[in-house]
Each structure stands twice: as C-alpha cells, then as structure tokens.
Design an enzyme around this catalytic site. Structure first.
Site, PDB file in Angstrom:
ATOM      1  N   GLY B 102      -0.556  12.389  49.473  1.00  0.00           N
ATOM      2  CA  GLY B 102      -0.988  13.646  50.081  1.00  0.00           C
ATOM      3  C   GLY B 102      -2.386  13.372  50.581  1.00  0.00           C
ATOM      4  N   CYS B 103      -2.498  13.034  51.856  1.00  0.00           N
ATOM      5  CA  CYS B 103      -3.800  12.570  52.361  1.00  0.00           C
ATOM      6  C   CYS B 103      -4.870  13.606  52.068  1.00  0.00           C
ATOM      7  CB  CYS B 103      -3.742  12.330  53.856  1.00  0.00           C
ATOM      8  SG  CYS B 103      -2.566  11.067  54.264  1.00  0.00           S
TER       9      CYS B 103
END
Lengths: 415, 104
Positions: B102-103
């Site tokens: 999940g950047c």
C-alpha cells in the site's frame, strides 16, 4: 577537479548541495545545480493558500539565494542524461559533464494522464492544489463558491505528502463552518486506498476524524476517467461520483527526461537501493527525494532524514569505500485537523505511525496521533524551520533514524 | 508465520492468506487460489499471472496495476474485467506473491 552535478534545486537538491558543499574540499569537487527557474516553493504552504492562511508571496524564495554561494546554479530544461558518457544535455544543446550525478527533480501532478481531466472544466469545476498555480486558482474559486458537492480525490498512489488530501478535507470543513455555509456543502473523500490512509492505526484515527466532520469516504476507487459533461468521477468498476467542485490529486510522476534517458520506471521514478539511494543501474548516479522509488512517503521530511544519511554514504562512495549507513524510511509530519489543532505522526519502512510522545519519550512535548494545539503551532513554525534550518542544511535537534522510544508498540498491527 | 494447505501442499502464508515463499508456488496452486476467490482461469488470466511471476523475479516486488498495464501490456480496464473489484490484490494472491505494498 571533479564535478558533482545535481539536477533539481528543490528541497532535496538544495539540501544535498548545501550539506555537501561544506563536506567536499573546494579544490577537489565542484558542485553545480541545474533547474529550469529561480522559484523555490515552500510546497507545504500550497495546502493553506486555498483558504487564505498563506499569501502566495509567503511560499516562494529565490533558488539562488537559498543555495550556498559557492554552488553555481545553471538555468535550463534538462533534455536527457547520457549515463554511459557521464554527461547531461540541456534543451538548448548545452552539455555538462559529471563524475557523480544526483537526480532530485521530484514529482509533478499530471492531469494529462487521466482521460477527461484536462477538459474545459479544468480550472473551472476541476481543481488541484499541488502546484503554485493550482493552489492560487483554487483560492479564487473557493472565495465565492456558493456550495454544493465537493469531492476530494486521489487518482493513484504514490503522491507527494500523502496526508495533504486529508488535511485539505479537514481545513475545508473548517473553512465552510467559518463562513456559516457548512450545511450547503456535501463532502466526499474518494480514494484508491481501502481506507483513509495506508497505515492501519493512523487510518482509523483519520477515518474517525472524517466521520466526525460528516465527510463521506468512497474507498477502493480506481479512477478511470473524469466525465466532464456529467461532472462525475468514473471508476474502472463503473462507480460514479458526481461533483460540483472536484479537488483532485492527479497522478504524480517524475520528470519525463528520466525515462527518456532510460533511467525510469513506469512513473518516471529512478529505481534505487532503498538504504543508500544509489541507482540500481549506474554507480555514478544517486536519486534523492521524491524522484526515487523508495517505499517511503514522498515528502520533504523524508528527503531531510534521507539526506542526513546519504551525505555520509556519498563521502564513502567517492572514496571507493563500501557505504555503511542505511536510511530506514523515517518520516514525520504534522497533520492539520482543523479548529487550530493538528496531529503528528512519526514512522518508517517497517513501523507504522503509533500513538505516543515525540521527540522525548513520556515527555514530548509533541503528542503522536492526537489532535493538539501544540502540534498545530509546530506545523506553522515549520515554515521557519524549513527556510532557516532544513534547506540551508543545518542540523535538526532530532535523530535521522526513527526511534521506538515513546511509542505505544502494544498497538502495532501486521501489514 | 501461519501455514495453510493449497492444492494438497503445506505452504507459508501471511495473515491474509497471501503466499510468502516465491518458490513454493506452482500453477496448480495458482488454479486453487483462483478458485478460492471465485476467479475462473483462462489463457488471458494466465498471461497476466505469468507476467507477475516473472516481473517479481526480476524486480523483487509485486508489480502495481500501472506496471502490469504499461510493462505487461494488459490495459487496466481489462484487468478489472479479469480480476473484478480488486485486481491488484487478486492478481498477487493468485500468483503467490506478497500483497502489493500500500504505497505510502
């Protein structure tokens, strides 16, 4: 005489230039910065301009003036890097040779990458606040906007300052309340993430704040196009979110010359070793700040901690030694929550933001993941710190690597 | 680290059931994992999954949707057709790769 060339005179490029100029012998290394113009923007200020908290003239200084006087600044558009020849070429044909290259050209919002975003509605009902021009235009728009459906949207991660869209939502809520028109505005937060933020404990805290302020969340929304006739966001799974005013965070991409030079990934970011920021392809190229692909927030705070570690590694690298320092992805940031309060978060590659005290365990004075007035004062004071401590490359009285001391580790979740 | 049985073999997975050992995966398991989340594998699905496997081997991380579309040549709209609702997670799950970051 050896040449260190730094592409980009923004937060990361300027900090690196100023720190290294003091560390490298002047009779051995020349340091030159290349940028297209002389406007160094205090980008965190873009968040406040739409609400009139900062005036446009408060967020800009001369790049030349904030750079060490012994670092020449060359103005020009970068056409490409020739990594095998250790040279760069500017758009006007000027060629500059280097022994070491630092790419610090950041990321830029790219509305052109989403179908329908750059329509006749751009700057009318479709706005952004991630550029100086965009933020100024949005301030004008909000000044006499009568209300309606306000949609805040993140197109795709990663973006610069991932908490800014949340802060914008909280400040907008405050702004409309102050004008006695909150009841005329329906706010929706549309995000590609499964929740308000990427990290679970912080996501819950931010999610609660959105909820309390009556801001709806539309999660897992992968934007396919902006339908400018219907004035709606359309997702790949065919959901539609209508708006009267859209404040979008367009796709953020690195500079096009990076990919043109064969140095970029699909977002024009330079793949680097996440601990040293050395290019995975060339040992004469580093990429610092937003321009690289490390799995950390794209933020000045990360660039600052990263460069503290980087300069030590750089000195070893040019001496032909192994780089022994490792950046841990440390970031901290103040998050405006409205009503003159803010939260503070502190995290790195491996540890999500946790509640607790910062920078001194048990004492603070700052509180982590909690809304306080002191955090808000910290946020406003940060502008002074940015211009007077960070950018000149002076030392901050906080450690570059993250500390677990003072944090509520019992709350840690697995990710 | 939890383990589970997929296609008759014990494998290491994370809390959400994503396989954590690249070399434990094979296409039979891919088929079983796909069935578990209601995806019926066609040649088009396999092309995408094989791209993910190769790209992970070369890059060391699970490719994003954007990367599958630009480097893998399958457009995003089609990925949503093949792996409805949450293509990034579903592709990684079937390919036996870690959940995409999940950047931050």
């Amino acid at each position: 005489m050896r040449n260190l060339l730094i592409l980009g005179g923004g937060t990361a490029g300027t900090m690196a230039a100023n720190k290294l100029r003091r560390m490298l012998p002047a009779n051995d290394w020349q340091i030159t910065v290349v940028d297209a113009d002389d406007d160094h923007r205090y980008q965190p200020g873009f968040l406040f301009m739409p609400f009139g908290t900062y005036r446009p003239d408060q967020v800009t200084k001369s790049r030349r003036k904030v750079l060490n006087k012994d670092v020449p600044l060359v103005y020009g558009e970068i056409d490409r890097v020739l990594p095998d020849e250790k040279a760069i070429v500017l758009a006007d044909g000027t060629r500059l040779d280097y022994d070491m290259l630092i790419i610090a050209t950041g990321v830029t919002p790219r509305p052109d990458q989403t179908p329908g975003m750059l329509s006749d509605e751009w700057g009318v009902s479709v706005h952004e606040f991630y550029t100086y021009e965009g933020s100024v235009a949005l301030a004008k728009k909000l000044h006499d906007w009568p209300g309606g459906r306000l949609v805040i949207n993140i197109v795709e991660m990663p973006i610069k300052c991932p908490v800014a869209p949340l802060e914008f939502s909280f400040l907008a809520d405050d702004f409309f309340k102050g004008r006695g028109m909150r009841d005329k505005v329906e706010m929706t937060y549309v995000t590609p993430l499964p929740a308000a933020f990427t990290k679970p404990i912080a996501a819950q805290a931010f999610g609660n704040s959105l909820d309390e302020k009556g801001i709806a969340v539309e999660p897992d929304f992968m934007l396919m196009e902006v339908d400018s006739e219907k004035k709606a966001l359309v997702s790949y799974d065919e959901r539609e979110v209508p708006f009267d005013l859209l404040v979008t965070i367009p796709l953020n991409m690195g500079a096009d010359f990076i990919t043109r030079s064969g140095l970029g990934n699909e977002l024009n970011l330079v793949p680097v070793d996440k601990f040293t920021q050395l290019s995975k392809q060339y040992d004469s190229i580093f990429a610092l700040g937003d321009a690289n692909d490390i799995p950390a927030s794209k933020a000045g705070s990360v660039a600052h901690f990263e460069i503290d570690i980087f300069v030590e590694n750089f000195m070893q690298h040019i001496a032909g030694k192994e780089m022994t320092h490792q950046f841990d992805g440390h970031a901290n940031c103040f998050i405006e929550t409205g009503g003159g309060k803010a939260m503070l978060i502190d995290f790195n590659y491996d540890t999500e933001p946790l509640p607790g005290k910062y920078p001194v365990a048990g004492i603070g004075p700052m509180s982590l993941l909690k809304e306080t007035r002191l955090n808000h004062m910290g946020k406003l004071a940060f502008k002074w710190v940015y211009w007077n401590v960070l950018v000149p490359g002076r030392s901050m009285p906080v450690p570059a690597l993250m500390s677990m001391s003072g944090k509520r580790t019992d709350l840690t979740t697995t990710q | 680290m939890p383990t589970t049985t997929i296609a008759g073999r014990d494998v290491a997975v994370d809390d959400e059931g994503f396989m954590t050992q690249y070399d434990q995966w094979d296409e039979d398991m891919g088929k079983a994992l796909a069935a578990a989340i209601g995806v019926d594998m066609t040649d088009e699905h396999w092309n995408v999954i094989r791209f993910l496997r190769e790209d992970f081997k070369a890059q060391g991380e699970t490719p994003t949707i954007r990367r599958v579309s630009t480097a893998g040549g399958v457009d995003t709209k089609q990925l949503f057709v093949l792996f409805p609702k949450k293509p990034a997670k579903k592709m990684a799950y079937i390919a036996g790769l870690p959940k995409p970051l999940g950047c931050v």
